[in-house]
Write an enzyme that holds these catalytic residues in place. Structure first.
Site, PDB file in Angstrom:
ATOM      1  N   CYS A   1       0.733  -1.227  -0.039  1.00  0.00           N
ATOM      2  CA  CYS A   1      -0.067  -0.056   0.156  1.00  0.00           C
ATOM      3  C   CYS A   1       0.853   1.320  -0.142  1.00  0.00           C
ATOM      4  O   CYS A   1       1.927   1.587   0.547  1.00  0.00           O
ATOM      5  CB  CYS A   1      -0.916   0.107   1.074  1.00  0.00           C
ATOM      6  SG  CYS A   1      -1.861   1.435   1.246  1.00  0.00           S
TER       7      CYS A   1
ATOM      8  N   HIS B   1      -8.920  -4.053  -1.973  1.00  0.00           N
ATOM      9  CA  HIS B   1      -7.951  -3.256  -1.138  1.00  0.00           C
ATOM     10  C   HIS B   1      -8.447  -1.806  -1.166  1.00  0.00           C
ATOM     11  O   HIS B   1      -8.610  -1.111  -0.150  1.00  0.00           O
ATOM     12  CB  HIS B   1      -6.773  -3.260  -1.845  1.00  0.00           C
ATOM     13  CG  HIS B   1      -5.513  -2.483  -1.329  1.00  0.00           C
ATOM     14  ND1 HIS B   1      -4.402  -3.243  -0.721  1.00  0.00           N
ATOM     15  CD2 HIS B   1      -5.504  -1.187  -1.261  1.00  0.00           C
ATOM     16  CE1 HIS B   1      -3.689  -2.121  -0.213  1.00  0.00           C
ATOM     17  NE2 HIS B   1      -4.228  -0.940  -0.505  1.00  0.00           N
ATOM     18  N   GLU B   2      -8.921  -0.999  -2.466  1.00  0.00           N
ATOM     19  CA  GLU B   2      -9.239   0.291  -2.432  1.00  0.00           C
ATOM     20  C   GLU B   2     -10.647   0.560  -1.665  1.00  0.00           C
ATOM     21  O   GLU B   2     -10.723   1.308  -1.079  1.00  0.00           O
ATOM     22  CB  GLU B   2      -9.276   0.592  -3.711  1.00  0.00           C
ATOM     23  CG  GLU B   2      -8.013   0.610  -4.578  1.00  0.00           C
ATOM     24  CD  GLU B   2      -6.604   0.928  -3.941  1.00  0.00           C
ATOM     25  OE1 GLU B   2      -6.781   1.792  -3.011  1.00  0.00           O
ATOM     26  OE2 GLU B   2      -5.508   0.402  -4.489  1.00  0.00           O
TER      27      GLU B   2
ATOM     28  N   HIS C   1     -10.278   1.113   1.677  1.00  0.00           N
ATOM     29  CA  HIS C   1      -9.826   2.333   2.293  1.00  0.00           C
ATOM     30  C   HIS C   1     -10.900   3.255   2.608  1.00  0.00           C
ATOM     31  O   HIS C   1     -10.840   4.219   3.484  1.00  0.00           O
ATOM     32  CB  HIS C   1      -8.973   2.926   1.366  1.00  0.00           C
ATOM     33  CG  HIS C   1      -7.655   2.518   1.303  1.00  0.00           C
ATOM     34  ND1 HIS C   1      -6.602   2.819   2.314  1.00  0.00           N
ATOM     35  CD2 HIS C   1      -6.703   2.047   0.111  1.00  0.00           C
ATOM     36  CE1 HIS C   1      -5.495   2.354   2.090  1.00  0.00           C
ATOM     37  NE2 HIS C   1      -5.378   1.826   0.881  1.00  0.00           N
TER      38      HIS C   1
HETATM   39 ZN    ZN Z   1      -3.968   1.023   0.005  1.00  0.00          ZN
END
Ligand code: ZN
Length: 185
Positions: free
Chosen positions: A108, A150-151, A154
């Site tokens: 990341c 993954h995004e 966030h």
């Molecule tokens: Zn990330």
């Protein structure tokens, strides 16, 4: 190396783990076509390209909005990533997740120097607004599905470290590079 988008649009600085914005829930974007949002999308694309990332979420540049760029391409950080055009996905939702999951290596831009083996759904069907404001639906598989998840994390205030199951599944960046790219080390 210069690229057209990097020249036209300024990059943003990427905040690091410990910054409170990375732990907030990101807000929905009201007006996708506004000049502010369009500029932020261009800056995110320039930033992820310059950083050799394959994806970035707006909270990583301290903008707590549900905007992600999925930009898979082979680069020094991810030599085996599939090639695709950088795609902005705004206000995304996950409509379906495969039961099957697999572990894969992630890093990341907000957590430099460390890689982790992260379990993700192999396939996700998602809905999002594109940068023109049009609703899109797509099924993502494999590495691109991994980037999306993954995004998307966030937006919930999560980072990949939260999903690593064991400290044995963590590597420092140099050890990871030596493993995936032995000829370069
Ligand atoms: Zn990330």
């Amino acid at each position: 190396m210069t690229e057209p988008t990097s020249q036209l649009h300024s990059q943003r600085s990427i905040i690091q783990l410990g910054h409170p914005t990375l732990r907030q829930r990101a807000r929905q974007v009201r007006d996708v076509r506004s000049s502010e949002v369009q500029q932020l999308i261009d800056e995110l694309i320039a930033t992820v390209e310059q950083a050799n990332g394959v994806g970035i979420a707006a909270p990583q540049v301290d903008e707590s909005y549900q905007i992600m760029i999925v930009a898979s391409r082979p680069n020094p950080r991810y030599p085996f990533a599939p090639e695709m055009e950088p795609t902005a996905m705004i206000n995304p939702t996950i409509l379906a997740r495969s039961e099957a999951m697999e572990k894969g290596w992630e890093g990341c831009l907000s957590v430099p120097g460390v890689r982790g083996l992260v379990p993700r759904h192999c396939e996700v069907t998602v809905e999002y607004q594109d940068r023109a404001g049009q609703l899109q639906q797509i099924t993502l598989t494999g590495f691109v599905a991994r980037i999306f998840q993954h995004e998307y994390d966030h937006f919930q205030g999560l980072v990949f470290l939260d999903r690593v199951e064991s400290e044995a599944d963590l590597l420092d960046e140099a050890a990871y590079q030596a493993m995936v790219n032995p000829e370069r080390s």
